[in-house]
Design a protein around this motif. Structure first.
Motif, PDB file in Angstrom:
ATOM      1  N   VAL A   1      37.240  10.328  20.612  1.00  0.00           N
ATOM      2  CA  VAL A   1      37.622  10.299  22.022  1.00  0.00           C
ATOM      3  C   VAL A   1      37.148  11.559  22.754  1.00  0.00           C
ATOM      4  CG1 VAL A   1      39.607  10.412  23.576  1.00  0.00           C
ATOM      5  CG2 VAL A   1      39.586   8.772  21.687  1.00  0.00           C
ATOM      6  N   PHE A   2      37.287  12.706  22.119  1.00  0.00           N
ATOM      7  CA  PHE A   2      36.909  13.967  22.764  1.00  0.00           C
ATOM      8  C   PHE A   2      35.394  14.057  22.940  1.00  0.00           C
ATOM      9  CE2 PHE A   2      40.967  14.716  20.678  1.00  0.00           C
ATOM     10  CZ  PHE A   2      41.712  15.218  21.736  1.00  0.00           C
ATOM     11  N   LEU A   3      34.652  13.542  21.970  1.00  0.00           N
ATOM     12  CA  LEU A   3      33.192  13.501  22.094  1.00  0.00           C
ATOM     13  C   LEU A   3      32.787  12.583  23.246  1.00  0.00           C
ATOM     14  CD1 LEU A   3      30.478  14.393  20.944  1.00  0.00           C
ATOM     15  CD2 LEU A   3      30.569  12.458  19.365  1.00  0.00           C
ATOM     16  N   ALA A   4      33.508  11.484  23.414  1.00  0.00           N
ATOM     17  CA  ALA A   4      33.215  10.565  24.515  1.00  0.00           C
ATOM     18  C   ALA A   4      33.432  11.246  25.866  1.00  0.00           C
ATOM     19  CB  ALA A   4      34.099   9.326  24.407  1.00  0.00           C
ATOM     20  N   VAL A   5      34.486  12.045  25.981  1.00  0.00           N
ATOM     21  CA  VAL A   5      34.747  12.770  27.226  1.00  0.00           C
ATOM     22  C   VAL A   5      33.640  13.777  27.498  1.00  0.00           C
ATOM     23  CG1 VAL A   5      36.316  14.378  28.381  1.00  0.00           C
ATOM     24  CG2 VAL A   5      37.245  12.449  27.089  1.00  0.00           C
ATOM     25  N   SER A   6      33.258  14.534  26.462  1.00  0.00           N
ATOM     26  CA  SER A   6      32.206  15.537  26.614  1.00  0.00           C
ATOM     27  C   SER A   6      30.887  14.890  27.025  1.00  0.00           C
ATOM     28  CB  SER A   6      32.032  16.303  25.297  1.00  0.00           C
ATOM     29  OG  SER A   6      30.983  17.241  25.398  1.00  0.00           O
ATOM     30  N   ARG A   7      30.521  13.808  26.349  1.00  0.00           N
ATOM     31  CA  ARG A   7      29.258  13.130  26.673  1.00  0.00           C
ATOM     32  C   ARG A   7      29.300  12.524  28.069  1.00  0.00           C
ATOM     33  NH1 ARG A   7      27.942  10.044  20.888  1.00  0.00           N
ATOM     34  NH2 ARG A   7      27.081  11.887  19.825  1.00  0.00           N
ATOM     35  N   SER A   8      30.445  12.031  28.467  1.00  0.00           N
ATOM     36  CA  SER A   8      30.571  11.446  29.802  1.00  0.00           C
ATOM     37  C   SER A   8      30.402  12.508  30.883  1.00  0.00           C
ATOM     38  CB  SER A   8      31.930  10.763  29.946  1.00  0.00           C
ATOM     39  OG  SER A   8      32.065   9.691  29.028  1.00  0.00           O
ATOM     40  N   LEU A   9      30.988  13.674  30.668  1.00  0.00           N
ATOM     41  CA  LEU A   9      30.829  14.777  31.613  1.00  0.00           C
ATOM     42  C   LEU A   9      29.369  15.198  31.723  1.00  0.00           C
ATOM     43  CD1 LEU A   9      33.964  16.913  30.704  1.00  0.00           C
ATOM     44  CD2 LEU A   9      33.396  16.113  33.011  1.00  0.00           C
ATOM     45  N   VAL A  10      28.702  15.296  30.580  1.00  0.00           N
ATOM     46  CA  VAL A  10      27.287  15.692  30.558  1.00  0.00           C
ATOM     47  C   VAL A  10      26.445  14.679  31.326  1.00  0.00           C
ATOM     48  CG1 VAL A  10      25.262  15.932  29.074  1.00  0.00           C
ATOM     49  CG2 VAL A  10      27.413  17.035  28.432  1.00  0.00           C
ATOM     50  N   ALA A  11      26.637  13.389  31.034  1.00  0.00           N
ATOM     51  CA  ALA A  11      25.846  12.343  31.687  1.00  0.00           C
ATOM     52  C   ALA A  11      26.095  12.330  33.188  1.00  0.00           C
ATOM     53  CB  ALA A  11      26.186  10.982  31.080  1.00  0.00           C
ATOM     54  N   ALA A  12      27.361  12.474  33.587  1.00  0.00           N
ATOM     55  CA  ALA A  12      27.697  12.452  35.012  1.00  0.00           C
ATOM     56  C   ALA A  12      27.092  13.638  35.746  1.00  0.00           C
ATOM     57  CB  ALA A  12      29.217  12.432  35.178  1.00  0.00           C
ATOM     58  N   ALA A  13      27.246  14.832  35.191  1.00  0.00           N
ATOM     59  CA  ALA A  13      26.724  16.037  35.848  1.00  0.00           C
ATOM     60  C   ALA A  13      25.203  16.012  35.914  1.00  0.00           C
ATOM     61  CB  ALA A  13      27.199  17.282  35.107  1.00  0.00           C
ATOM     62  N   ASP A  14      24.557  15.549  34.855  1.00  0.00           N
ATOM     63  CA  ASP A  14      23.098  15.464  34.826  1.00  0.00           C
ATOM     64  C   ASP A  14      22.591  14.552  35.936  1.00  0.00           C
ATOM     65  OD1 ASP A  14      20.471  15.858  33.780  1.00  0.00           O
ATOM     66  OD2 ASP A  14      20.615  13.953  32.718  1.00  0.00           O
ATOM     67  N   ALA A  15      23.202  13.365  36.045  1.00  0.00           N
ATOM     68  CA  ALA A  15      22.752  12.392  37.039  1.00  0.00           C
ATOM     69  C   ALA A  15      23.081  12.830  38.460  1.00  0.00           C
ATOM     70  CB  ALA A  15      23.383  11.035  36.743  1.00  0.00           C
ATOM     71  N   LYS A  16      24.282  13.326  38.669  1.00  0.00           N
ATOM     72  CA  LYS A  16      24.701  13.665  40.029  1.00  0.00           C
ATOM     73  C   LYS A  16      24.022  14.929  40.552  1.00  0.00           C
ATOM     74  CE  LYS A  16      27.192  11.838  42.245  1.00  0.00           C
ATOM     75  NZ  LYS A  16      26.961  10.732  43.228  1.00  0.00           N
ATOM     76  N   GLU A  17      23.771  15.903  39.678  1.00  0.00           N
ATOM     77  CA  GLU A  17      23.065  17.112  40.126  1.00  0.00           C
ATOM     78  C   GLU A  17      21.652  16.761  40.566  1.00  0.00           C
ATOM     79  OE1 GLU A  17      20.525  20.463  40.315  1.00  0.00           O
ATOM     80  OE2 GLU A  17      20.341  18.956  38.726  1.00  0.00           O
ATOM     81  N   ALA A  18      20.981  15.889  39.788  1.00  0.00           N
ATOM     82  CA  ALA A  18      19.619  15.479  40.141  1.00  0.00           C
ATOM     83  C   ALA A  18      19.618  14.735  41.475  1.00  0.00           C
ATOM     84  CB  ALA A  18      19.041  14.605  39.035  1.00  0.00           C
ATOM     85  N   GLU A  19      20.586  13.843  41.668  1.00  0.00           N
ATOM     86  CA  GLU A  19      20.679  13.102  42.933  1.00  0.00           C
ATOM     87  C   GLU A  19      20.965  14.046  44.097  1.00  0.00           C
ATOM     88  OE1 GLU A  19      23.360   9.580  45.079  1.00  0.00           O
ATOM     89  OE2 GLU A  19      23.805  10.212  43.021  1.00  0.00           O
ATOM     90  N   TYR A  20      21.879  14.973  43.890  1.00  0.00           N
ATOM     91  CA  TYR A  20      22.240  15.927  44.943  1.00  0.00           C
ATOM     92  C   TYR A  20      21.026  16.766  45.361  1.00  0.00           C
ATOM     93  CZ  TYR A  20      24.213  20.145  47.043  1.00  0.00           C
ATOM     94  OH  TYR A  20      24.462  21.204  47.880  1.00  0.00           O
ATOM     95  N   ARG A  21      20.299  17.298  44.365  1.00  0.00           N
ATOM     96  CA  ARG A  21      19.158  18.173  44.672  1.00  0.00           C
ATOM     97  C   ARG A  21      18.070  17.403  45.422  1.00  0.00           C
ATOM     98  NH1 ARG A  21      15.264  18.673  41.111  1.00  0.00           N
ATOM     99  NH2 ARG A  21      16.707  18.146  39.425  1.00  0.00           N
TER     100      ARG A  21
END
Length: 582
Positions: free
Chosen positions: A305-325
């Protein structure tokens, strides 16, 4: 979308024109836990695989290093070489469907399980070791023998210098990657970890009494960017071993746009997930239900479960930062175009184009999140929504994460793939169109010639480069990329001239070419190319001690915005420096 690819190809030709004042000056990566350095264990292991005929596809610089290595290993003991080759043949036979990168991955894990050079001893076999690592661990004795009996050990220090130079070349994109991510998240990575360890001690005069105590120990967390000549091209390998994170990258990798981003994001998020473990535990059942559903389709997904949270945060930040920039850049460009237009109809058209582009970016984000969700990042969509507006708010993700977790309703995340199915289809179609566009651009004869000439420039053969560029200019007199590259060659060649008159003559020549870029510019001209040209002109006017005019030119460059491949940061630094000197 066409403009995006023009940015990309400008970046190819905008090598370090401004070497005297690099934008990364003063930014210390070590303050953020980041180090760029080769790993001798990995170097030895991958060199032994080269000797064993692993046949890994390499980058251009990797191929050059391979030639050097093969020459150095000509005297390798034939019996040792045969035993190594036999091991690799059997290994490949057991894994017939694996790609070269997949075949290599367990050996990279093995390298990081070995003791430092020169010992290189392997760990004891335990059930804690991954099965893929256990499969190749018998190669470790051959690695030690290779190191002790080949010429590699005697040349290791010289090889390390080659690797360090490759690392230095990636420093700029490393800084860009770290700055972008941390600026978006408004945070700093946790570079140390405090743990409390219970200890027992027996008083000197008592054999029965035991004193218990709690020691506070501080552990350092580090993120290593590991330049590796023999790493597979276009591939980033990531390993997390305790408090150390390793991103193994081939030379000349642009880290700001590579998988290294995700590795660094994990370095940032892991301690935050650990800090909020208690809060996450409260949602264990809901997250586990989401994972169980995904594991029906892909049993390789971890149930953690904790790995799923970590991976979800990574995927979300990666995608949203690229979209924002990309949104920020597109908006700035659109505003610049609108300011120059007079008719409302034309302005509305530009606004409509921007809105359509933003929709395309949102679709691409949905596709990236969907791919992550399918691979076990089941909260990727949830955290992506939570990150909306983060950059403008200025809130530190470290202080906001607890509230994000406590607001979770895991049951709402079950149907995200269905909810974003249409957006995903549009993004997949857009990707196909982009691939076709890239193919067209690469087939452009001017682009092909410029790419070939760029290799000549890298070799510092400026006379031949200028000759070929002049021929290309005669065939394409209005091509701004050719004018800019001629200006760059003249500027670079001036750096190595001792005679001041000759140096001035070459810079005057460069000035003419940069001015031609601006004169020949049209509405289709890449903004980044103009940014580079204005800033280069500013440098030349500085050389001629015309500071006031140089400031005006830098200010013109700044009006173009901080576009990818441009020289915004260089223009800012130069303008500020000149203003202080006045």
């Amino acid at each position: 979308m066409k403009k995006f690819f023009l940015f990309f190809f400008t970046a190819i030709f905008s090598l370090n024109v401004f070497a005297q004042n690099p934008p990364t000056a003063g930014f210390d990566l070590s303050e953020y836990g980041v180090r760029i350095e080769p790993d001798k264990r990995l170097m030895v292991v991958l060199a032994s695989l080269e000797a064993a005929g692993m046949e890994t596809p390499l980058s251009e610089k990797g191929v050059e290093f391979r030639r050097k290595l093969q020459a150095d290993l000509q005297s390798l003991n034939p019996d040792l070489k045969e035993r190594m080759e036999q091991f690799i043949r059997q290994y490949k036979k057991r894994n017939p469907n694996d790609t070269p990168a997949e075949l290599l991955a367990p050996f990279i894990s093995m390298a990081y399980s070995l003791a430092p050079v020169p010992d290189l001893s392997e760990p004891s076999r335990t059930t804690d070791l991954p099965g893929s690592l256990l499969e190749v661990l018998d190669f470790a004795p051959l690695v030690r023998e290779f190191y002790r009996r080949s010429a590699f050990s005697g040349k290791l220090d010289a090889y390390v210098k080659d690797y360090q130079r490759a690392g230095d070349e990636m420093r700029g994109s490393s800084v860009e990657m770290v700055q972008r991510i941390l600026d978006y998240l408004h945070t700093r990575p946790q570079i140390s970890y405090i743990e409390r360890v219970k200890t027992e001690a027996q008083p000197e005069k008592s054999k029965k009494t035991t004193l218990q105590n709690t020691e506070i120990r501080e552990r350092e967390r580090r993120f290593y960017i590991v330049p590796e000549m023999l790493a597979p091209r276009n591939t980033v390998n990531f390993r997390n071993i305790g408090d150390d994170y390793y991103a193994i990258v081939p030379p000349a990798t642009d880290l700001s746009g590579s998988e290294t981003r995700r590795a660094f994001l994990q370095f940032v998020f892991d301690p935050l997930v650990l800090k909020n473990a208690k809060e996450i535990s409260g949602f264990r059942e809901g997250i586990k239900a989401l994972l169980d559903e995904r594991r029906k389709e892909n049993p390789n997904i971890s149930p953690d479960v904790f790995l799923a949270v970590s991976r979800s945060l990574v995927a979300a930040a990666d995608a949203k930062e690229a979209e924002y920039r990309k949104t920020q850049i597109a908006t700035a460009l659109a505003r610049g175009r609108i300011d120059k237009l007079e008719k409302d109809e034309e302005k509305r058209k530009v606004s409509a184009e921007l809105a359509k582009y933003k929709e395309t970016l949102a679709d691409e984000t949905a596709l990236m999140l969907s791919e992550a969700y399918q691979n076990g990042a089941v909260l990727a969509f949830y955290f992506a929504r939570q990150l909306n507006g983060l950059s403008e708010s200025g809130f530190d993700i470290a202080g906001s994460l607890r509230d994000m977790i406590l607001s979770l309703d895991a049951s709402k995340e079950a149907n995200r793939l269905t909810e974003f199915a249409e957006a995903r289809k549009r993004a997949e179609k857009a990707r196909e169109e982009r691939a076709k566009t890239v193919e067209v651009i690469l087939e452009n004869p001017v682009t092909k010639r410029l790419l070939a000439i760029d290799e000549i420039i890298k070799a510092k053969n400026y006379t031949e480069a200028e000759k070929q560029l002049q021929q290309l200019l005669n065939e394409n007199p209005k091509e701004t990329r050719v004018h800019y590259t001629l200006g760059r060659v003249a500027s670079l060649s001036a750096e190595g001239v001792a005679d001041s008159a000759e140096q001035r003559a070459r810079l005057l020549k460069a000035k003419g070419f940069y001015e031609n870029v601006i004169k020949n510019a049209t509405r289709e001209t890449d903004i980044a190319l103009l940014s580079l040209s204005y800033t280069a002109l500013g440098r030349i006017y500085e050389f001629y001690d015309e500071a006031e005019y140089a400031i005006k030119i830098y200010e013109t460059a700044l009006k173009l915005g901080d576009v990818p491949g441009g020289a915004y940061k260089e223009a800012v630094a130069a303008r500020e420096r000149l203003l202080k000197e006045q």
